[in-house]
Design a protein around this motif. Sequence first.
Motif, PDB file in Angstrom:
ATOM      1  N   GLU A 189       0.523  11.037   3.295  1.00  0.00           N
ATOM      2  CA  GLU A 189       0.443  11.232   4.743  1.00  0.00           C
ATOM      3  C   GLU A 189      -0.777  12.109   5.084  1.00  0.00           C
ATOM      4  O   GLU A 189      -0.658  13.180   5.682  1.00  0.00           O
ATOM      5  N   THR A 190      -1.942  11.646   4.684  1.00  0.00           N
ATOM      6  CA  THR A 190      -3.214  12.296   4.997  1.00  0.00           C
ATOM      7  C   THR A 190      -4.229  11.192   5.282  1.00  0.00           C
ATOM      8  O   THR A 190      -4.029  10.045   4.890  1.00  0.00           O
ATOM      9  N   ASN A 191      -5.306  11.534   5.950  1.00  0.00           N
ATOM     10  CA  ASN A 191      -6.371  10.581   6.248  1.00  0.00           C
ATOM     11  C   ASN A 191      -5.807   9.270   6.791  1.00  0.00           C
ATOM     12  O   ASN A 191      -5.176   9.256   7.830  1.00  0.00           O
ATOM     13  N   LEU A 192      -6.005   8.187   6.073  1.00  0.00           N
ATOM     14  CA  LEU A 192      -5.524   6.876   6.510  1.00  0.00           C
ATOM     15  C   LEU A 192      -4.004   6.857   6.652  1.00  0.00           C
ATOM     16  O   LEU A 192      -3.461   6.172   7.524  1.00  0.00           O
ATOM     17  N   GLY A 193      -3.330   7.631   5.831  1.00  0.00           N
ATOM     18  CA  GLY A 193      -1.874   7.700   5.891  1.00  0.00           C
ATOM     19  C   GLY A 193      -1.340   8.246   7.207  1.00  0.00           C
ATOM     20  O   GLY A 193      -0.170   8.075   7.531  1.00  0.00           O
ATOM     21  N   LYS A 194      -2.183   8.901   7.983  1.00  0.00           N
ATOM     22  CA  LYS A 194      -1.776   9.380   9.307  1.00  0.00           C
ATOM     23  C   LYS A 194      -1.929   8.291  10.372  1.00  0.00           C
ATOM     24  O   LYS A 194      -1.406   8.424  11.469  1.00  0.00           O
ATOM     25  N   LEU A 195      -2.651   7.225  10.052  1.00  0.00           N
ATOM     26  CA  LEU A 195      -2.888   6.150  11.013  1.00  0.00           C
ATOM     27  C   LEU A 195      -1.934   4.978  10.857  1.00  0.00           C
ATOM     28  O   LEU A 195      -1.607   4.315  11.829  1.00  0.00           O
ATOM     29  N   VAL A 196      -1.512   4.717   9.632  1.00  0.00           N
ATOM     30  CA  VAL A 196      -0.608   3.586   9.398  1.00  0.00           C
ATOM     31  C   VAL A 196       0.827   3.996   9.693  1.00  0.00           C
ATOM     32  O   VAL A 196       1.145   5.179   9.729  1.00  0.00           O
ATOM     33  N   GLN A 197       1.671   3.003   9.897  1.00  0.00           N
ATOM     34  CA  GLN A 197       3.085   3.261  10.152  1.00  0.00           C
ATOM     35  C   GLN A 197       3.880   3.016   8.882  1.00  0.00           C
ATOM     36  O   GLN A 197       3.799   1.921   8.291  1.00  0.00           O
ATOM     37  N   ALA A 200       2.431   0.330   5.579  1.00  0.00           N
ATOM     38  CA  ALA A 200       2.304   0.956   4.265  1.00  0.00           C
ATOM     39  C   ALA A 200       3.574   1.733   3.939  1.00  0.00           C
ATOM     40  O   ALA A 200       4.435   1.923   4.789  1.00  0.00           O
ATOM     41  N   TYR A 201       3.643   2.177   2.700  1.00  0.00           N
ATOM     42  CA  TYR A 201       4.687   3.095   2.274  1.00  0.00           C
ATOM     43  C   TYR A 201       4.025   4.465   2.230  1.00  0.00           C
ATOM     44  O   TYR A 201       3.201   4.736   1.354  1.00  0.00           O
ATOM     45  N   VAL A 202       4.325   5.297   3.216  1.00  0.00           N
ATOM     46  CA  VAL A 202       3.642   6.586   3.363  1.00  0.00           C
ATOM     47  C   VAL A 202       4.507   7.689   2.749  1.00  0.00           C
ATOM     48  O   VAL A 202       5.693   7.818   3.072  1.00  0.00           O
ATOM     49  N   LEU A 203       3.887   8.466   1.878  1.00  0.00           N
ATOM     50  CA  LEU A 203       4.587   9.533   1.176  1.00  0.00           C
ATOM     51  C   LEU A 203       4.345  10.890   1.827  1.00  0.00           C
ATOM     52  O   LEU A 203       3.204  11.258   2.086  1.00  0.00           O
ATOM     53  N   LYS A 204       5.403  11.631   2.062  1.00  0.00           N
ATOM     54  CA  LYS A 204       5.258  13.016   2.533  1.00  0.00           C
ATOM     55  C   LYS A 204       4.614  13.855   1.433  1.00  0.00           C
ATOM     56  O   LYS A 204       3.749  14.669   1.693  1.00  0.00           O
ATOM     57  N   VAL A 244       0.846  -1.174   0.000  1.00  0.00           N
ATOM     58  CA  VAL A 244       0.000   0.000   0.000  1.00  0.00           C
ATOM     59  C   VAL A 244       0.893   1.239   0.000  1.00  0.00           C
ATOM     60  O   VAL A 244       1.760   1.371   0.847  1.00  0.00           O
ATOM     61  N   ILE A 245       0.660   2.100  -0.959  1.00  0.00           N
ATOM     62  CA  ILE A 245       1.367   3.376  -1.053  1.00  0.00           C
ATOM     63  C   ILE A 245       0.315   4.458  -0.913  1.00  0.00           C
ATOM     64  O   ILE A 245      -0.673   4.459  -1.644  1.00  0.00           O
ATOM     65  N   LEU A 246       0.501   5.358   0.052  1.00  0.00           N
ATOM     66  CA  LEU A 246      -0.484   6.419   0.235  1.00  0.00           C
ATOM     67  C   LEU A 246       0.139   7.663   0.829  1.00  0.00           C
ATOM     68  O   LEU A 246       1.202   7.614   1.423  1.00  0.00           O
TER      69      LEU A 246
END
Length: 76
Positions: A5-13, A18-22, A1-3
Amino acid sequence: VILPETNLGKLVQHGKDAYVLKNADAGGIALAIKTLRADPQMYERLSQGALAFARQHFSWRRSATELANFYRSLTT
């Protein structure tokens, strides 16, 4: 999962669930894809982490129960 850093991206690590993008721009997404394709262990870890996160946080039964409880609280 790539998303982003908003909404769900603030909850996952990042790196676990996930792979969280700034910055979720084309370059950031392309780099994330390249990184995951080059690192099968990270790919597998994030796949398993995303599944575990979904199982823990997304449940129709739990959501329905919480919604019913909320509606009940409004009538008491």
